[in-house]
Scaffold this active site. Structure first.
Site, PDB file in Angstrom:
ATOM      1  N   ASP A  15      -5.336  -6.057  -0.987  1.00 48.18           N
ATOM      2  CA  ASP A  15      -6.233  -5.216  -0.176  1.00 48.18           C
ATOM      3  C   ASP A  15      -5.750  -5.004   1.250  1.00 48.18           C
ATOM      4  O   ASP A  15      -6.256  -4.121   1.940  1.00 48.18           O
ATOM      5  CB  ASP A  15      -7.683  -5.738  -0.218  1.00 48.18           C
ATOM      6  CG  ASP A  15      -7.889  -7.058   0.495  1.00 48.18           C
ATOM      7  OD1 ASP A  15      -6.900  -7.787   0.737  1.00 48.18           O
ATOM      8  OD2 ASP A  15      -9.059  -7.372   0.803  1.00 48.18           O
TER       9      ASP A  15
ATOM     10  N   SER B 295     -18.734 -16.019   3.409  1.00 50.62           N
ATOM     11  CA  SER B 295     -18.743 -15.447   4.765  1.00 50.62           C
ATOM     12  C   SER B 295     -18.986 -13.941   4.743  1.00 50.62           C
ATOM     13  O   SER B 295     -19.778 -13.438   5.545  1.00 50.62           O
ATOM     14  CB  SER B 295     -17.477 -15.799   5.552  1.00 50.62           C
ATOM     15  OG  SER B 295     -16.353 -15.822   4.745  1.00 50.62           O
TER      16      SER B 295
ATOM     17  N   ASP C  70     -13.696  -8.090   0.215  1.00 50.73           N
ATOM     18  CA  ASP C  70     -14.896  -8.928   0.083  1.00 50.73           C
ATOM     19  C   ASP C  70     -16.135  -8.212   0.613  1.00 50.73           C
ATOM     20  O   ASP C  70     -17.159  -8.133  -0.069  1.00 50.73           O
ATOM     21  CB  ASP C  70     -14.710 -10.251   0.848  1.00 50.73           C
ATOM     22  CG  ASP C  70     -13.512 -11.035   0.341  1.00 50.73           C
ATOM     23  OD1 ASP C  70     -12.959 -10.670  -0.718  1.00 50.73           O
ATOM     24  OD2 ASP C  70     -13.120 -12.007   1.013  1.00 50.73           O
TER      25      ASP C  70
ATOM     26  N   TYR D  25      -3.036 -17.797   5.067  1.00 57.42           N
ATOM     27  CA  TYR D  25      -3.458 -16.447   4.682  1.00 57.42           C
ATOM     28  C   TYR D  25      -2.831 -15.410   5.616  1.00 57.42           C
ATOM     29  O   TYR D  25      -2.215 -14.434   5.169  1.00 57.42           O
ATOM     30  CB  TYR D  25      -4.990 -16.337   4.717  1.00 57.42           C
ATOM     31  CG  TYR D  25      -5.495 -14.973   4.306  1.00 57.42           C
ATOM     32  CD1 TYR D  25      -5.783 -14.680   2.989  1.00 57.42           C
ATOM     33  CD2 TYR D  25      -5.672 -13.960   5.249  1.00 57.42           C
ATOM     34  CE1 TYR D  25      -6.239 -13.426   2.600  1.00 57.42           C
ATOM     35  CE2 TYR D  25      -6.124 -12.703   4.882  1.00 57.42           C
ATOM     36  CZ  TYR D  25      -6.415 -12.440   3.560  1.00 57.42           C
ATOM     37  OH  TYR D  25      -6.854 -11.191   3.183  1.00 57.42           O
TER      38      TYR D  25
HETATM   39  C1  GLA Z   1      -9.698 -13.136   0.727  1.00 61.24           C
HETATM   40  C2  GLA Z   1      -9.771 -11.988   1.714  1.00 61.24           C
HETATM   41  C3  GLA Z   1      -9.682 -10.657   0.990  1.00 61.24           C
HETATM   42  C4  GLA Z   1      -8.476 -10.630   0.038  1.00 61.24           C
HETATM   43  C5  GLA Z   1      -8.436 -11.877  -0.823  1.00 61.24           C
HETATM   44  C6  GLA Z   1      -7.183 -11.946  -1.655  1.00 61.24           C
HETATM   45  O1  GLA Z   1     -10.819 -13.149  -0.108  1.00 61.24           O
HETATM   46  O2  GLA Z   1     -10.970 -12.032   2.449  1.00 61.24           O
HETATM   47  O3  GLA Z   1      -9.621  -9.603   1.918  1.00 61.24           O
HETATM   48  O4  GLA Z   1      -7.295 -10.456   0.752  1.00 61.24           O
HETATM   49  O5  GLA Z   1      -8.522 -13.052  -0.051  1.00 61.24           O
HETATM   50  O6  GLA Z   1      -7.153 -10.929  -2.592  1.00 61.24           O
END
Ligand code: GLA
Length: 387
Positions: free
Chosen positions: A36, A130, A174, A224
């Site tokens: 994403d 969150s 999300d 991340y």
């Molecule tokens: C987390 C992030 C999302 C996405 C996922 C991995 O949930 O908040 O934006 O990048 O990881 O797909």
């Protein structure tokens, strides 16, 4: 839950005839992981578990928050005149961040508010507690202050606050899944332009099971943001030879033809995941539309393998859950879901195999990891609602 949060509100702040109750869901992503922020596709759905809230406006500039999830919790105060004081790692930096993000967009609050929340998404499980809290807050603000924003705006504002107030460079998946959720449907979203379609999930004779490693993951962890930077760097390198806006613009063949321009081996593998996972997601949704659940399940497995071997975001806990699940004949598909490094797997399991699944995967997990995993059978729920 409506009565419980209203009662919780009145216990903290006293009787209030204007208090209203709200709900925003959590989400699970079926396929399309770490695509994403690469202009790729995702395929998440909202859950029926999520975050409940009760709120009412105040007459002064204070914002007060109370969580019914914690023992001995106290009311936490913030002020519309000092957002910076709330930029801390505590949970209220999420709702305060959303207020801040509204104000950044020119939606000023004339007065503050009181709010109580109660969430039934296991914390740190990678099911977007969150994003659920962010969208819930945005939804409450729209309702209380009459701000002219769509649900899609609520998702964007939530993401903006998470990126710029809470320091996690997350993509839009999300918040979008939470804000736009539709009962019984997953959302096939192209993050390059936010075009999307709903896809009904009809699992006749099968269930969606979420297995929680009970190993907490935290998204602000630099891992991340590091993945994201690696993809951005790989994109820059690729852009010297192909005209693309994101890794999601490439097919597997195009990637293979140009991949050598990516200097570093590790970065090349990360970019490969982003490209292949995006194509897998497109293929998986097509398979689902044709009613080919077996193929969808096989692509879920390939997704996990790619996240394990190329993207390096699984870890022994998630790998154990997925690999043990694949051994069971009634498991259609299983993979990690969300950011990774802990959190949950999502599995599609035939009804008759659900008990065997929980027993065998549960035992293998306990034997190897030393503590229990938790299993939930989930349903696909709606976006935010007034209760
Ligand atoms: C987390 C992030 C999302 C996405 C996922 C991995 O949930 O908040 O934006 O990048 O990881 O797909």
């Amino acid at each position: 839950m409506k009565d419980a949060v209203i009662k919780g509100f009145e216990e903290q702040y006293g009787k209030n005839e204007n208090v209203k109750a709200y709900f925003a869901p959590g989400r699970v992503n079926l396929i399309g992981e770490h695509t994403d922020y690469n202009g790729g596709h995702v395929f998440p759905c909202a859950l029926t578990i999520g975050t409940y809230g009760a709120a009412a406006k105040r007459n002064d500039r204070k914002m007060r928050f109370f969580s019914m999830n914690f023992d001995n919790a106290k009311i936490i105060e913030a002020s519309l005149d000092d957002f910076e004081a709330s930029r801390n790692p505590g949970w209220t930096s999420y709702p305060v961040g959303v207020v801040w993000a509204f104000e950044q967009r020119g939606f000023k609050l004339d007065t503050g508010f009181d709010m109580v929340v109660y969430g039934n998404i296991p914390n740190g499980s990678g099911l977007s507690s969150s994003a659920s809290l962010e969208v819930l807050t945005g939804f409450i603000l729209r309702d209380l202050y009459g701000f002219d924003v769509t649900n899609q705006d609520l998702a964007l504002i939530g993401q903006y606050s998470e990126n710029n107030f809470n320091g996690c460079n997350c993509g839009i998946m999300d918040q979008f899944a939470v804000a736009m959720g539709k009962e019984g449907n997953a959302i096939f979203l192209d993050t390059a332009d936010l075009s999307f379609e709903y896809a009904p999930i009809k699992l006749d004779g099968a269930k969606i099971i979420i297995s929680n490693t009970n190993k907490k993951h935290k998204l602000t962890d630099s891992a991340y943001n590091d993945r994201r930077s690696a993809c951005e760097k790989a994109l820059e390198e690729l852009q010297t030879v192909v005209d693309i806006k994101g890794l999601g613009d490439l097919t597997e063949e195009e990637f293979e033809a140009h991949k050598d321009v990516i200097k570093d081996d590790d970065r090349r593998r990360k970019a490969k995941h982003a490209v292949y996972e995006n194509q897998r997601t497109i293929e998986a949704v097509a398979a689902l539309k044709e009613g080919n659940l077996e193929k969808f399940g096989e692509l879920m497995k390939q997704s996990h393998i790619s996240l394990r071997d190329d993207y390096d975001v699984t870890g022994v806990e998630l790998d154990t859950l997925a690999e043990e699940a694949w051994k069971i004949p009634g498991v259609i598909g299983s993979r990690m879901t969300g950011g990774g490094f802990g959190g949950c797997t999502v599995s599609i399991v035939k009804d008759e195999a659900v008990e065997e699944f929980k027993e065998k995967v549960g035992k293998a997990y306990r034997d190897k990891i030393g503590y229990d995993a938790t299993f939930y059978t989930v349903s696909i729920g709606q976006g935010p609602t007034v209760l």
